[in-house]
Design a protein around this motif. Structure first.
Motif, PDB file in Angstrom:
ATOM      1  N   THR A  33       0.832  -1.201   0.000  1.00 53.84           N
ATOM      2  CA  THR A  33       0.000   0.000   0.000  1.00 53.84           C
ATOM      3  C   THR A  33       0.864   1.247   0.000  1.00 53.84           C
ATOM      4  OG1 THR A  33      -1.720  -1.197   1.186  1.00 53.84           O
ATOM      5  CG2 THR A  33      -1.864   1.186   1.198  1.00 53.84           C
ATOM      6  N   GLU A  34       1.959   1.237   0.758  1.00 59.62           N
ATOM      7  CA  GLU A  34       2.880   2.372   0.741  1.00 59.62           C
ATOM      8  C   GLU A  34       3.482   2.576  -0.648  1.00 59.62           C
ATOM      9  OE1 GLU A  34       5.738   1.707   3.794  1.00 59.62           O
ATOM     10  OE2 GLU A  34       4.251   1.901   5.383  1.00 59.62           O
ATOM     11  N   LEU A  35       3.812   1.485  -1.321  1.00 55.28           N
ATOM     12  CA  LEU A  35       4.319   1.571  -2.689  1.00 55.28           C
ATOM     13  C   LEU A  35       3.269   2.187  -3.609  1.00 55.28           C
ATOM     14  CD1 LEU A  35       6.604   0.825  -4.707  1.00 55.28           C
ATOM     15  CD2 LEU A  35       5.403  -1.340  -5.025  1.00 55.28           C
ATOM     16  N   ALA A  36       2.002   1.800  -3.439  1.00 51.71           N
ATOM     17  CA  ALA A  36       0.930   2.359  -4.261  1.00 51.71           C
ATOM     18  C   ALA A  36       0.765   3.852  -4.012  1.00 51.71           C
ATOM     19  CB  ALA A  36      -0.380   1.623  -3.984  1.00 51.71           C
ATOM     20  N   ILE A  37       0.932   4.294  -2.773  1.00 53.91           N
ATOM     21  CA  ILE A  37       0.846   5.725  -2.466  1.00 53.91           C
ATOM     22  C   ILE A  37       1.974   6.479  -3.167  1.00 53.91           C
ATOM     23  CG2 ILE A  37       1.063   7.433  -0.625  1.00 53.91           C
ATOM     24  CD1 ILE A  37      -0.359   5.437   1.220  1.00 53.91           C
ATOM     25  N   MET A  38       3.179   5.924  -3.138  1.00 55.01           N
ATOM     26  CA  MET A  38       4.311   6.591  -3.792  1.00 55.01           C
ATOM     27  C   MET A  38       4.118   6.663  -5.306  1.00 55.01           C
ATOM     28  SD  MET A  38       7.663   5.352  -1.703  1.00 55.01           S
ATOM     29  CE  MET A  38       7.220   3.638  -1.461  1.00 55.01           C
ATOM     30  N   ILE A  39       3.632   5.599  -5.907  1.00 52.53           N
ATOM     31  CA  ILE A  39       3.412   5.601  -7.356  1.00 52.53           C
ATOM     32  C   ILE A  39       2.278   6.561  -7.710  1.00 52.53           C
ATOM     33  CG2 ILE A  39       2.735   4.197  -9.337  1.00 52.53           C
ATOM     34  CD1 ILE A  39       4.096   1.832  -7.947  1.00 52.53           C
ATOM     35  N   GLY A  40       1.235   6.627  -6.863  1.00 48.56           N
ATOM     36  CA  GLY A  40       0.150   7.582  -7.095  1.00 48.56           C
ATOM     37  C   GLY A  40       0.628   9.026  -7.019  1.00 48.56           C
ATOM     38  N   ALA A  41       1.487   9.319  -6.058  1.00 46.63           N
ATOM     39  CA  ALA A  41       2.053  10.669  -5.968  1.00 46.63           C
ATOM     40  C   ALA A  41       2.908  10.973  -7.191  1.00 46.63           C
ATOM     41  CB  ALA A  41       2.867  10.803  -4.692  1.00 46.63           C
ATOM     42  N   LEU A  42       3.636   9.985  -7.660  1.00 49.81           N
ATOM     43  CA  LEU A  42       4.436  10.160  -8.872  1.00 49.81           C
ATOM     44  C   LEU A  42       3.537  10.442 -10.080  1.00 49.81           C
ATOM     45  CD1 LEU A  42       7.329   9.947 -10.113  1.00 49.81           C
ATOM     46  CD2 LEU A  42       6.751   7.581 -10.607  1.00 49.81           C
ATOM     47  N   SER A  43       2.384   9.796 -10.133  1.00 51.14           N
ATOM     48  CA  SER A  43       1.479  10.029 -11.263  1.00 51.14           C
ATOM     49  C   SER A  43       0.904  11.440 -11.238  1.00 51.14           C
ATOM     50  CB  SER A  43       0.350   8.995 -11.262  1.00 51.14           C
ATOM     51  OG  SER A  43      -0.577   9.268 -10.239  1.00 51.14           O
ATOM     52  N   VAL A  44       0.660  11.979 -10.052  1.00 55.52           N
ATOM     53  CA  VAL A  44       0.154  13.354  -9.963  1.00 55.52           C
ATOM     54  C   VAL A  44       1.236  14.345 -10.375  1.00 55.52           C
ATOM     55  CG1 VAL A  44      -0.698  15.116  -8.370  1.00 55.52           C
ATOM     56  CG2 VAL A  44      -1.559  12.788  -8.209  1.00 55.52           C
ATOM     57  N   VAL A  45       2.465  14.079  -9.967  1.00 56.40           N
ATOM     58  CA  VAL A  45       3.564  14.994 -10.281  1.00 56.40           C
ATOM     59  C   VAL A  45       3.911  14.964 -11.766  1.00 56.40           C
ATOM     60  CG1 VAL A  45       6.019  15.418  -9.852  1.00 56.40           C
ATOM     61  CG2 VAL A  45       4.507  14.915  -7.958  1.00 56.40           C
ATOM     62  N   THR A  46       3.809  13.800 -12.408  1.00 59.33           N
ATOM     63  CA  THR A  46       4.211  13.674 -13.811  1.00 59.33           C
ATOM     64  C   THR A  46       3.024  13.692 -14.764  1.00 59.33           C
ATOM     65  OG1 THR A  46       4.176  11.269 -13.683  1.00 59.33           O
ATOM     66  CG2 THR A  46       6.272  12.359 -13.221  1.00 59.33           C
ATOM     67  N   PHE A  47       1.955  14.389 -14.401  1.00 57.55           N
ATOM     68  CA  PHE A  47       0.786  14.431 -15.280  1.00 57.55           C
ATOM     69  C   PHE A  47       1.098  15.099 -16.607  1.00 57.55           C
ATOM     70  CE2 PHE A  47       0.632  18.610 -13.423  1.00 57.55           C
ATOM     71  CZ  PHE A  47       0.128  19.412 -14.433  1.00 57.55           C
ATOM     72  N   TRP A  48       2.040  16.010 -16.632  1.00 58.78           N
ATOM     73  CA  TRP A  48       2.352  16.779 -17.836  1.00 58.78           C
ATOM     74  C   TRP A  48       3.133  15.966 -18.863  1.00 58.78           C
ATOM     75  CZ3 TRP A  48       7.508  16.850 -18.592  1.00 58.78           C
ATOM     76  CH2 TRP A  48       8.308  16.596 -17.479  1.00 58.78           C
ATOM     77  N   ALA A  49       3.793  14.883 -18.445  1.00 59.00           N
ATOM     78  CA  ALA A  49       4.534  14.042 -19.386  1.00 59.00           C
ATOM     79  C   ALA A  49       3.516  13.161 -20.111  1.00 59.00           C
ATOM     80  CB  ALA A  49       5.552  13.185 -18.649  1.00 59.00           C
ATOM     81  N   ALA A  50       3.593  13.153 -21.421  1.00 64.66           N
ATOM     82  CA  ALA A  50       2.556  12.513 -22.237  1.00 64.66           C
ATOM     83  C   ALA A  50       2.404  11.033 -21.900  1.00 64.66           C
ATOM     84  CB  ALA A  50       2.885  12.682 -23.714  1.00 64.66           C
ATOM     85  N   GLY A  51       1.386  10.714 -21.149  1.00 65.70           N
ATOM     86  CA  GLY A  51       1.051   9.334 -20.855  1.00 65.70           C
ATOM     87  C   GLY A  51       1.701   8.739 -19.630  1.00 65.70           C
ATOM     88  N   LEU A  85      -6.111   6.748   0.192  1.00 65.17           N
ATOM     89  CA  LEU A  85      -5.119   7.694  -0.318  1.00 65.17           C
ATOM     90  C   LEU A  85      -4.422   7.142  -1.559  1.00 65.17           C
ATOM     91  CD1 LEU A  85      -3.591  10.366   0.105  1.00 65.17           C
ATOM     92  CD2 LEU A  85      -2.016   9.110   1.563  1.00 65.17           C
ATOM     93  N   ALA A  86      -4.095   5.852  -1.543  1.00 67.03           N
ATOM     94  CA  ALA A  86      -3.448   5.237  -2.706  1.00 67.03           C
ATOM     95  C   ALA A  86      -4.384   5.229  -3.910  1.00 67.03           C
ATOM     96  CB  ALA A  86      -3.005   3.819  -2.371  1.00 67.03           C
ATOM     97  N   LEU A  87      -5.634   4.830  -3.702  1.00 65.80           N
ATOM     98  CA  LEU A  87      -6.597   4.821  -4.810  1.00 65.80           C
ATOM     99  C   LEU A  87      -6.893   6.233  -5.298  1.00 65.80           C
ATOM    100  CD1 LEU A  87      -9.091   2.111  -3.537  1.00 65.80           C
ATOM    101  CD2 LEU A  87      -7.569   1.942  -5.492  1.00 65.80           C
ATOM    102  N   GLY A  88      -7.037   7.155  -4.371  1.00 64.18           N
ATOM    103  CA  GLY A  88      -7.347   8.542  -4.745  1.00 64.18           C
ATOM    104  C   GLY A  88      -6.221   9.218  -5.496  1.00 64.18           C
ATOM    105  N   SER A  89      -4.979   9.008  -5.049  1.00 64.52           N
ATOM    106  CA  SER A  89      -3.865   9.646  -5.751  1.00 64.52           C
ATOM    107  C   SER A  89      -3.682   9.043  -7.139  1.00 64.52           C
ATOM    108  CB  SER A  89      -2.575   9.521  -4.938  1.00 64.52           C
ATOM    109  OG  SER A  89      -2.215   8.174  -4.775  1.00 64.52           O
ATOM    110  N   GLY A  90      -3.901   7.745  -7.269  1.00 64.19           N
ATOM    111  CA  GLY A  90      -3.822   7.128  -8.599  1.00 64.19           C
ATOM    112  C   GLY A  90      -4.916   7.628  -9.518  1.00 64.19           C
ATOM    113  N   ALA A  91      -6.137   7.713  -8.995  1.00 65.76           N
ATOM    114  CA  ALA A  91      -7.260   8.208  -9.803  1.00 65.76           C
ATOM    115  C   ALA A  91      -7.074   9.674 -10.166  1.00 65.76           C
ATOM    116  CB  ALA A  91      -8.566   8.011  -9.047  1.00 65.76           C
ATOM    117  N   LEU A  92      -6.541  10.461  -9.241  1.00 63.37           N
ATOM    118  CA  LEU A  92      -6.283  11.879  -9.531  1.00 63.37           C
ATOM    119  C   LEU A  92      -5.215  12.020 -10.608  1.00 63.37           C
ATOM    120  CD1 LEU A  92      -6.877  14.827  -8.764  1.00 63.37           C
ATOM    121  CD2 LEU A  92      -4.987  14.645  -7.139  1.00 63.37           C
TER     122      LEU A  92
END
Length: 108
Positions: A33-51, A85-92
């Protein structure tokens, strides 16, 4: 808040060989779950990179669901707040990445 989980043992019980740094993987539901939170935060930060933000968000959601429902993992389930938090950050990350793609795609 997320509580850091215990580190896995440094010796492999079958072989009594020191575990290498590349052999480390999450072994419990809380670690996954902690890994999923970190990957979700990474997805929010890198939204501008195409895909990349979209893919990272999908991986975060899949990892969070696997940590919550996976039958082969050991340990107790992570608290509901951490799973949310993990699901929400990934969905965001998915939502922001897709919306950025729709805004930027006509300008390419």
């Amino acid at each position: 808040m997320t509580v850091a989980s215990d580190t896995p043992p440094t010796r492999d019980p079958e072989n009594s060989v020191l575990a290498r740094w590349w052999d480390r993987r999450p072994r419990t539901r809380a670690q996954l779950t902690e890994l999923a939170i970190m990957i979700g935060a990474l997805s929010v930060v890198t939204f501008w990179a195409a895909g990349i933000g979209i893919v990272a968000g999908l991986v975060a959601v899949a990892t969070a669901l696997w940590a919550y429902r996976g039958p082969d993992l050991e340990g107790e389930r992570a608290p509901r707040e951490d799973t949310a938090l993990a699901l929400g950050s990934g969905a965001l990350g998915i939502a922001v990445g897709v919306s950025f793609l729709f805004v930027a795609l006509p300008n390419w």
